[in-house]
Scaffold this active site. Structure first.
Site, mmCIF file in Angstrom:
data_model
loop_
_atom_site.group_PDB
_atom_site.id
_atom_site.type_symbol
_atom_site.label_atom_id
_atom_site.label_comp_id
_atom_site.label_asym_id
_atom_site.label_seq_id
_atom_site.Cartn_x
_atom_site.Cartn_y
_atom_site.Cartn_z
ATOM 1 N N ARG A 27 -3.654 -20.204 -10.774
ATOM 2 C CA ARG A 27 -4.639 -20.840 -9.892
ATOM 3 C C ARG A 27 -5.676 -21.629 -10.688
ATOM 4 N NH1 ARG A 27 -7.224 -16.412 -6.547
ATOM 5 N NH2 ARG A 27 -6.937 -15.330 -8.506
ATOM 6 N N ASN A 45 -3.490 -16.940 -4.152
ATOM 7 C CA ASN A 45 -2.448 -15.941 -4.341
ATOM 8 C C ASN A 45 -2.081 -15.344 -2.990
ATOM 9 O OD1 ASN A 45 -2.368 -16.139 -7.136
ATOM 10 N ND2 ASN A 45 -3.736 -14.409 -7.470
#
Length: 98
Positions: A27, A45
């Site tokens: 990320r 996520n």
């Protein structure tokens, strides 16, 4: 290749990647790459160990971002990659990590 259409038309894509994509900075690296390319949207996520993202920007920017997501950052191992174009009115202001 560039041109007026590829540089100005706003595209939005939903992406889901699976593999070794959590716990490897996926990320964080995605946010950095998106900022570098001028892409807007978000990355998050999922509980099943995958990562999802929405990419929005000019066609050329989004294409580069989608290509990068096929591999991810150095420690990631992407084993499955799904993309879906979305037709939305919403315009994102920046790229964020959720």
């Amino acid at each position: 290749m560039s041109g007026p259409d590829l540089d100005s038309r706003i595209e939005t894509y939903y992406v889901r990647v699976r593999g070794v994509v959590q716990g490897v900075g996926f990320r964080h690296h995605t946010v950095r790459k998106a900022h570098a390319l001028g892409v807007r949207g978000w990355v998050a996520n999922l509980d099943d160990g995958s990562v999802e993202a929405v990419m929005q920007g000019a066609a050329n920017q989004v294409d580069l971002m989608l290509e990068w997501l096929r591999r991810g950052p150095p420690l990631a191992r992407v084993t499955d990659y799904q993309i879906e174009e979305r037709h939305v009115e919403k315009r994102y202001e920046r790229f964020e990590q959720h």
